[in-house]
Design a protein around this motif. Structure first.
Motif, PDB file in Angstrom:
ATOM      1  N   GLN A 177      -5.971  -4.177 -10.449  1.00  0.00           N
ATOM      2  CA  GLN A 177      -5.137  -3.187 -10.211  1.00  0.00           C
ATOM      3  C   GLN A 177      -5.464  -2.664  -8.497  1.00  0.00           C
ATOM      4  N   VAL A 178      -4.241  -2.729  -7.499  1.00  0.00           N
ATOM      5  CA  VAL A 178      -4.515  -2.113  -6.136  1.00  0.00           C
ATOM      6  C   VAL A 178      -4.569  -1.161  -6.236  1.00  0.00           C
ATOM      7  N   GLN A 179      -5.361  -0.794  -5.310  1.00  0.00           N
ATOM      8  CA  GLN A 179      -5.587   0.128  -4.101  1.00  0.00           C
ATOM      9  C   GLN A 179      -5.505   0.529  -3.315  1.00  0.00           C
ATOM     10  N   LEU A 180      -5.593   1.652  -2.457  1.00  0.00           N
ATOM     11  CA  LEU A 180      -5.459   1.579  -0.598  1.00  0.00           C
ATOM     12  C   LEU A 180      -6.447   3.372  -0.743  1.00  0.00           C
ATOM     13  N   VAL A 181      -7.287   2.724   0.174  1.00  0.00           N
ATOM     14  CA  VAL A 181      -8.090   3.991   0.602  1.00  0.00           C
ATOM     15  C   VAL A 181      -7.974   4.233   1.767  1.00  0.00           C
ATOM     16  N   GLU A 182      -7.744   5.720   2.055  1.00  0.00           N
ATOM     17  CA  GLU A 182      -7.442   5.885   3.332  1.00  0.00           C
ATOM     18  C   GLU A 182      -8.420   7.032   4.168  1.00  0.00           C
ATOM     19  N   SER A 183      -8.326   7.281   5.267  1.00  0.00           N
ATOM     20  CA  SER A 183      -9.565   7.800   6.448  1.00  0.00           C
ATOM     21  C   SER A 183      -9.453   8.568   7.386  1.00  0.00           C
ATOM     22  N   GLY A 184     -10.287   9.665   8.320  1.00  0.00           N
ATOM     23  CA  GLY A 184      -9.609   9.378   9.781  1.00  0.00           C
ATOM     24  C   GLY A 184      -8.813  10.906   9.005  1.00  0.00           C
ATOM     25  N   GLY A 185      -8.564  11.389   8.633  1.00  0.00           N
ATOM     26  CA  GLY A 185      -7.550  12.566   8.343  1.00  0.00           C
ATOM     27  C   GLY A 185      -8.467  13.708   8.963  1.00  0.00           C
ATOM     28  N   GLY A 186      -7.907  15.206   9.682  1.00  0.00           N
ATOM     29  CA  GLY A 186      -8.884  15.986   9.793  1.00  0.00           C
ATOM     30  C   GLY A 186      -8.072  16.935  10.938  1.00  0.00           C
ATOM     31  N   LEU A 187      -8.682  17.901  11.334  1.00  0.00           N
ATOM     32  CA  LEU A 187      -8.486  18.496  12.626  1.00  0.00           C
ATOM     33  C   LEU A 187      -8.483  18.873  13.967  1.00  0.00           C
TER      34      LEU A 187
ATOM     35  N   ALA B 132      -6.963  -1.815   1.482  1.00  0.00           N
ATOM     36  CA  ALA B 132      -5.908  -2.231   0.124  1.00  0.00           C
ATOM     37  C   ALA B 132      -7.231  -2.983  -0.484  1.00  0.00           C
ATOM     38  N   SER B 133      -6.989  -2.969  -1.367  1.00  0.00           N
ATOM     39  CA  SER B 133      -8.266  -3.463  -2.112  1.00  0.00           C
ATOM     40  C   SER B 133      -7.929  -3.250  -3.755  1.00  0.00           C
ATOM     41  N   GLY B 134      -8.551  -5.141  -4.595  1.00  0.00           N
ATOM     42  CA  GLY B 134      -7.974  -4.997  -6.109  1.00  0.00           C
ATOM     43  C   GLY B 134      -6.635  -6.814  -5.906  1.00  0.00           C
ATOM     44  N   SER B 135      -5.934  -6.709  -7.125  1.00  0.00           N
ATOM     45  CA  SER B 135      -5.409  -7.980  -7.722  1.00  0.00           C
ATOM     46  C   SER B 135      -4.605  -7.931  -6.386  1.00  0.00           C
ATOM     47  N   ILE B 136      -4.354  -8.755  -4.819  1.00  0.00           N
ATOM     48  CA  ILE B 136      -3.353  -8.966  -3.982  1.00  0.00           C
ATOM     49  C   ILE B 136      -3.452 -10.782  -3.624  1.00  0.00           C
ATOM     50  N   PHE B 137      -2.139 -11.097  -3.549  1.00  0.00           N
ATOM     51  CA  PHE B 137      -1.890 -12.143  -3.303  1.00  0.00           C
ATOM     52  C   PHE B 137      -1.771 -12.348  -1.362  1.00  0.00           C
ATOM     53  N   ARG B 138      -0.567 -10.969  -1.724  1.00  0.00           N
ATOM     54  CA  ARG B 138      -0.194 -11.157  -0.333  1.00  0.00           C
ATOM     55  C   ARG B 138       0.453  -9.212   0.306  1.00  0.00           C
ATOM     56  N   VAL B 139       0.415  -9.593   1.361  1.00  0.00           N
ATOM     57  CA  VAL B 139       0.433  -7.263   1.254  1.00  0.00           C
ATOM     58  C   VAL B 139       1.584  -7.853   2.793  1.00  0.00           C
ATOM     59  N   ASN B 140       3.032  -7.714   1.876  1.00  0.00           N
ATOM     60  CA  ASN B 140       4.334  -7.575   2.866  1.00  0.00           C
ATOM     61  C   ASN B 140       4.203  -6.853   4.101  1.00  0.00           C
ATOM     62  N   VAL B 141       4.484  -5.609   3.636  1.00  0.00           N
ATOM     63  CA  VAL B 141       4.190  -4.157   4.676  1.00  0.00           C
ATOM     64  C   VAL B 141       3.554  -3.340   4.129  1.00  0.00           C
TER      65      VAL B 141
ATOM     66  N   GLY C  78      -1.520   5.701  -0.955  1.00  0.00           N
ATOM     67  CA  GLY C  78      -3.275   6.061  -1.400  1.00  0.00           C
ATOM     68  C   GLY C  78      -2.837   7.875  -1.618  1.00  0.00           C
ATOM     69  N   GLN C  79      -4.413   8.263  -1.644  1.00  0.00           N
ATOM     70  CA  GLN C  79      -4.298   9.734  -2.572  1.00  0.00           C
ATOM     71  C   GLN C  79      -3.833  10.951  -1.358  1.00  0.00           C
ATOM     72  N   GLY C  80      -3.763  10.203   0.153  1.00  0.00           N
ATOM     73  CA  GLY C  80      -3.154  10.781   1.177  1.00  0.00           C
ATOM     74  C   GLY C  80      -4.507  11.491   1.982  1.00  0.00           C
ATOM     75  N   THR C  81      -4.487  11.795   3.638  1.00  0.00           N
ATOM     76  CA  THR C  81      -5.211  12.657   4.092  1.00  0.00           C
ATOM     77  C   THR C  81      -4.496  12.928   4.664  1.00  0.00           C
ATOM     78  N   LEU C  82      -5.407  14.631   4.795  1.00  0.00           N
ATOM     79  CA  LEU C  82      -4.457  15.641   5.671  1.00  0.00           C
ATOM     80  C   LEU C  82      -4.870  15.603   7.154  1.00  0.00           C
TER      81      LEU C  82
END
Length: 121
Positions: free
Chosen positions: A1-11, A24-33, A112-116
């Motif tokens: 399963q591939v997951q995306l973890v975001e960081s860096g949002g804020g005010l 991106a992490s998980g079972s990935i051969f190639r990320v195209n975009v 990803g889960q989104g960052t505000l």
């Protein structure tokens, strides 16, 4: 399963800067975009910027000249440097990746889960 973890949002105040990152992490051969989208309250999700594996980029007209997308193919990470932020940039920012799990499988998309990001005037 591939997951995306975001960081860096804020005010941040108008005119300020923020840097978003997505890995991106998980079972990935190639990320195209890899790219960033955003969704403001009451509005549809919209493209902010994308970068393909060869390095070509595409930006929404509203962020051209202010935002820069970059990618590290070796780490499957993407960054969005946001400068000269405006209150209208306030939104939840979502990372997206289009990837292949193996050489022989088709492309899949993951969010990803989104960052505000909140820009005060």
């Amino acid at each position: 399963q591939v997951q995306l973890v975001e960081s860096g949002g804020g005010l941040v105040q108008a005119g300020g800067s923020l840097r978003l990152s997505c890995a991106a992490s998980g079972s990935i051969f190639r990320v195209n975009v890899m790219g960033w989208y955003r969704q403001a309250p009451g509005k549809q999700r919209e493209l902010v910027a994308v970068v393909i594996s060869g390095g070509s980029t595409n930006y929404a007209d509203s962020v051209k000249g202010r935002f820069t997308i970059s990618r590290d193919n070796t780490k499957n990470t993407v960054h969005l440097q946001m400068n000269s932020l405006k209150p209208e940039d306030t939104a939840t920012y979502y990372c997206n990746a289009v990837f292949q799990e193996t050489l022989f499988t088709g492309s899949s998309s993951v969010w990803g889960q989104g960052t505000l990001v909140t820009v005060s005037s």
